[in-house]
Design an enzyme around this catalytic site. Structure first.
Site, PDB file in Angstrom:
ATOM      1  N   CYS A  16     -18.572  17.661  99.992  1.00  3.50           N
ATOM      2  CA  CYS A  16     -19.074  19.009 100.294  1.00  3.50           C
ATOM      3  C   CYS A  16     -18.829  19.899  99.070  1.00  3.50           C
ATOM      4  O   CYS A  16     -17.693  20.042  98.617  1.00  3.50           O
ATOM      5  CB  CYS A  16     -18.373  19.581 101.522  1.00  3.50           C
ATOM      6  SG  CYS A  16     -18.736  21.334 101.775  1.00  3.50           S
ATOM      7  N   CYS A  66     -16.335  22.787  99.733  1.00  2.00           N
ATOM      8  CA  CYS A  66     -14.969  22.262  99.835  1.00  2.00           C
ATOM      9  C   CYS A  66     -14.447  21.981  98.432  1.00  2.00           C
ATOM     10  O   CYS A  66     -13.269  22.241  98.133  1.00  2.00           O
ATOM     11  CB  CYS A  66     -14.913  20.993 100.686  1.00  2.00           C
ATOM     12  SG  CYS A  66     -14.939  21.295 102.469  1.00  2.00           S
ATOM     13  N   ASP A  95     -22.152  33.636  93.361  1.00  2.28           N
ATOM     14  CA  ASP A  95     -23.306  32.737  93.537  1.00  2.28           C
ATOM     15  C   ASP A  95     -23.909  32.467  92.161  1.00  2.28           C
ATOM     16  O   ASP A  95     -24.069  33.386  91.357  1.00  2.28           O
ATOM     17  CB  ASP A  95     -24.336  33.405  94.467  1.00  2.28           C
ATOM     18  CG  ASP A  95     -25.366  32.411  94.990  1.00  2.28           C
ATOM     19  OD1 ASP A  95     -26.067  31.783  94.158  1.00  2.28           O
ATOM     20  OD2 ASP A  95     -25.483  32.261  96.217  1.00  2.28           O
ATOM     21  N   HIS A 150     -13.360  23.360 106.301  1.00  2.00           N
ATOM     22  CA  HIS A 150     -14.789  23.038 106.376  1.00  2.00           C
ATOM     23  C   HIS A 150     -15.343  23.290 107.775  1.00  2.00           C
ATOM     24  O   HIS A 150     -14.771  22.872 108.770  1.00  2.00           O
ATOM     25  CB  HIS A 150     -15.037  21.567 106.004  1.00  2.00           C
ATOM     26  CG  HIS A 150     -16.496  21.208 106.076  1.00  2.00           C
ATOM     27  ND1 HIS A 150     -17.338  21.376 105.002  1.00  2.00           N
ATOM     28  CD2 HIS A 150     -17.258  20.764 107.103  1.00  2.00           C
ATOM     29  CE1 HIS A 150     -18.564  21.031 105.369  1.00  2.00           C
ATOM     30  NE2 HIS A 150     -18.536  20.646 106.641  1.00  2.00           N
ATOM     31  N   THR A 185     -28.987  25.872 102.763  1.00  2.00           N
ATOM     32  CA  THR A 185     -29.081  24.728 101.850  1.00  2.00           C
ATOM     33  C   THR A 185     -27.718  24.076 101.601  1.00  2.00           C
ATOM     34  O   THR A 185     -27.657  22.923 101.186  1.00  2.00           O
ATOM     35  CB  THR A 185     -29.681  25.143 100.481  1.00  2.00           C
ATOM     36  OG1 THR A 185     -28.868  26.163  99.910  1.00  2.00           O
ATOM     37  CG2 THR A 185     -31.107  25.639 100.630  1.00  2.00           C
ATOM     38  N   HIS A 206     -21.708  24.198 104.400  1.00  2.00           N
ATOM     39  CA  HIS A 206     -20.330  24.680 104.597  1.00  2.00           C
ATOM     40  C   HIS A 206     -20.529  26.173 104.823  1.00  2.00           C
ATOM     41  O   HIS A 206     -21.078  26.871 103.949  1.00  2.00           O
ATOM     42  CB  HIS A 206     -19.495  24.391 103.339  1.00  2.00           C
ATOM     43  CG  HIS A 206     -18.071  24.871 103.379  1.00  2.00           C
ATOM     44  ND1 HIS A 206     -16.989  24.062 103.067  1.00  2.00           N
ATOM     45  CD2 HIS A 206     -17.541  26.084 103.672  1.00  2.00           C
ATOM     46  CE1 HIS A 206     -15.863  24.750 103.160  1.00  2.00           C
ATOM     47  NE2 HIS A 206     -16.173  26.000 103.531  1.00  2.00           N
ATOM     48  N   HIS A 239     -21.027  29.960 104.988  1.00  2.00           N
ATOM     49  CA  HIS A 239     -20.809  30.987 103.950  1.00  2.00           C
ATOM     50  C   HIS A 239     -21.555  32.262 104.317  1.00  2.00           C
ATOM     51  O   HIS A 239     -22.620  32.226 104.926  1.00  2.00           O
ATOM     52  CB  HIS A 239     -21.248  30.497 102.566  1.00  2.00           C
ATOM     53  CG  HIS A 239     -22.631  29.922 102.531  1.00  2.00           C
ATOM     54  ND1 HIS A 239     -22.913  28.649 102.961  1.00  2.00           N
ATOM     55  CD2 HIS A 239     -23.811  30.441 102.139  1.00  2.00           C
ATOM     56  CE1 HIS A 239     -24.203  28.404 102.823  1.00  2.00           C
ATOM     57  NE2 HIS A 239     -24.783  29.488 102.336  1.00  2.00           N
ATOM     58  N   HIS A 269     -23.292  35.407 102.473  1.00  2.00           N
ATOM     59  CA  HIS A 269     -23.748  36.010 101.213  1.00  2.00           C
ATOM     60  C   HIS A 269     -23.387  37.489 101.250  1.00  2.00           C
ATOM     61  O   HIS A 269     -23.717  38.187 102.218  1.00  2.00           O
ATOM     62  CB  HIS A 269     -25.274  35.913 101.083  1.00  2.00           C
ATOM     63  CG  HIS A 269     -25.817  34.526 100.971  1.00  2.00           C
ATOM     64  ND1 HIS A 269     -26.144  33.961  99.767  1.00  2.00           N
ATOM     65  CD2 HIS A 269     -26.103  33.592 101.915  1.00  2.00           C
ATOM     66  CE1 HIS A 269     -26.622  32.734  99.967  1.00  2.00           C
ATOM     67  NE2 HIS A 269     -26.608  32.487 101.272  1.00  2.00           N
TER      68      HIS A 269
HETATM   69  P1  AMP Z   1     -27.809  29.044 101.570  1.00  2.00           P
HETATM   70  O1  AMP Z   1     -29.248  28.806 101.170  1.00  2.00           O
HETATM   71  O2  AMP Z   1     -27.633  30.217 102.474  1.00  2.00           O
HETATM   72  O3  AMP Z   1     -27.192  27.770 102.111  1.00  2.00           O
HETATM   73  O4  AMP Z   1     -27.072  29.449 100.241  1.00  2.00           O
HETATM   74  C1  AMP Z   1     -26.426  28.571  99.391  1.00  2.00           C
HETATM   75  C2  AMP Z   1     -26.123  29.350  98.148  1.00  2.00           C
HETATM   76  O5  AMP Z   1     -25.205  28.609  97.363  1.00  2.00           O
HETATM   77  C3  AMP Z   1     -27.340  29.630  97.250  1.00  2.00           C
HETATM   78  O6  AMP Z   1     -27.500  31.042  97.110  1.00  2.00           O
HETATM   79  C4  AMP Z   1     -26.988  28.945  95.943  1.00  2.00           C
HETATM   80  O7  AMP Z   1     -27.422  29.685  94.827  1.00  2.00           O
HETATM   81  C5  AMP Z   1     -25.485  28.879  96.015  1.00  2.00           C
HETATM   82  N1  AMP Z   1     -24.882  27.819  95.216  1.00  2.00           N
HETATM   83  C6  AMP Z   1     -25.279  26.536  95.113  1.00  2.00           C
HETATM   84  N2  AMP Z   1     -24.441  25.836  94.309  1.00  2.00           N
HETATM   85  C7  AMP Z   1     -23.474  26.710  93.909  1.00  2.00           C
HETATM   86  C8  AMP Z   1     -22.319  26.602  93.064  1.00  2.00           C
HETATM   87  N3  AMP Z   1     -21.980  25.450  92.474  1.00  2.00           N
HETATM   88  N4  AMP Z   1     -21.577  27.712  92.856  1.00  2.00           N
HETATM   89  C9  AMP Z   1     -21.909  28.885  93.427  1.00  2.00           C
HETATM   90  N5  AMP Z   1     -22.983  29.052  94.251  1.00  2.00           N
HETATM   91  C10 AMP Z   1     -23.755  27.979  94.477  1.00  2.00           C
HETATM   92 ZN    ZN Z   2     -17.021  21.963 103.084  1.00  2.00          ZN
END
Ligand code: AMP
Ligand code: ZN
Length: 141
Positions: free
Chosen positions: A4, A7, A30, A46, A94, A97, A99, A101
């Protein structure tokens, strides 16, 4: 070891610009910021999404998002903030885990929701993270 991504960020095996952390949560920038300062707040434990998360972790991530929103106003000059959670693929989730925003909004900014993720400039993200980071912000690896 975990497969993950978030994680990995919580554990420190995946690099991030961490800006705050507490016993239950971690906040980091982000990499595809919708606006300058766009950050994510995750529970350390998680859980896949809103339907899966423990109520205590949901409360902790909400309060941590409020703290970060206040810092965005104070340190970045944000005029407002969008808190956004995507639950499920159909809702544009996407990373599976949980989150939140935390998207700072600036009067007149061009953001239209939902945004199209576009890679940010790492130096600009690091500079913004330095402004947001509080004493408990952790490392910036
Ligand atoms: P969601 O589409 O709501 O699942 O958002 C996932 C977010 O994670 C997106 O805005 C991505 O830009 C962000 N993201 C993906 N990989 C990373 C990473 N390695 N570090 C920080 N943010 C990330
Ligand atoms: Zn996780």
């Amino acid at each position: 070891m975990t497969d993950c991504l978030f994680c990995g960020i919580v554990e420190g095996s995946v690099p991030s610009q961490t800006v705050a952390s507490d016993e239950r949560t971690v906040a980091f920038m982000d990499i595809n910021p919708a606006t300058p300062g766009h950050a994510l707040v995750v529970p350390r434990a998680h859980s896949a999404d809103l339907l899966d998360i423990d109520a205590g972790d949901l409360a902790a991530t909400s309060v941590a998002s409020q703290r970060l929103a206040r810092r965005m106003k104070e340190e970045l000059g944000a005029d407002g903030v969008n808190l956004i959670n995507a639950c499920g693929e159909v809702a544009f989730q996407t990373v599976f885990h949980f989150h939140i925003h935390v998207v700072p909004r600036y009067r007149g900014d061009p953001l239209k929701l939902p945004w199209v993720p576009t890679e940010g400039d790492p130096d600009e993200i690091a500079a913004t993270a330095a402004k947001l980071r509080d004493a408990g912000g952790g490392d910036d690896g």
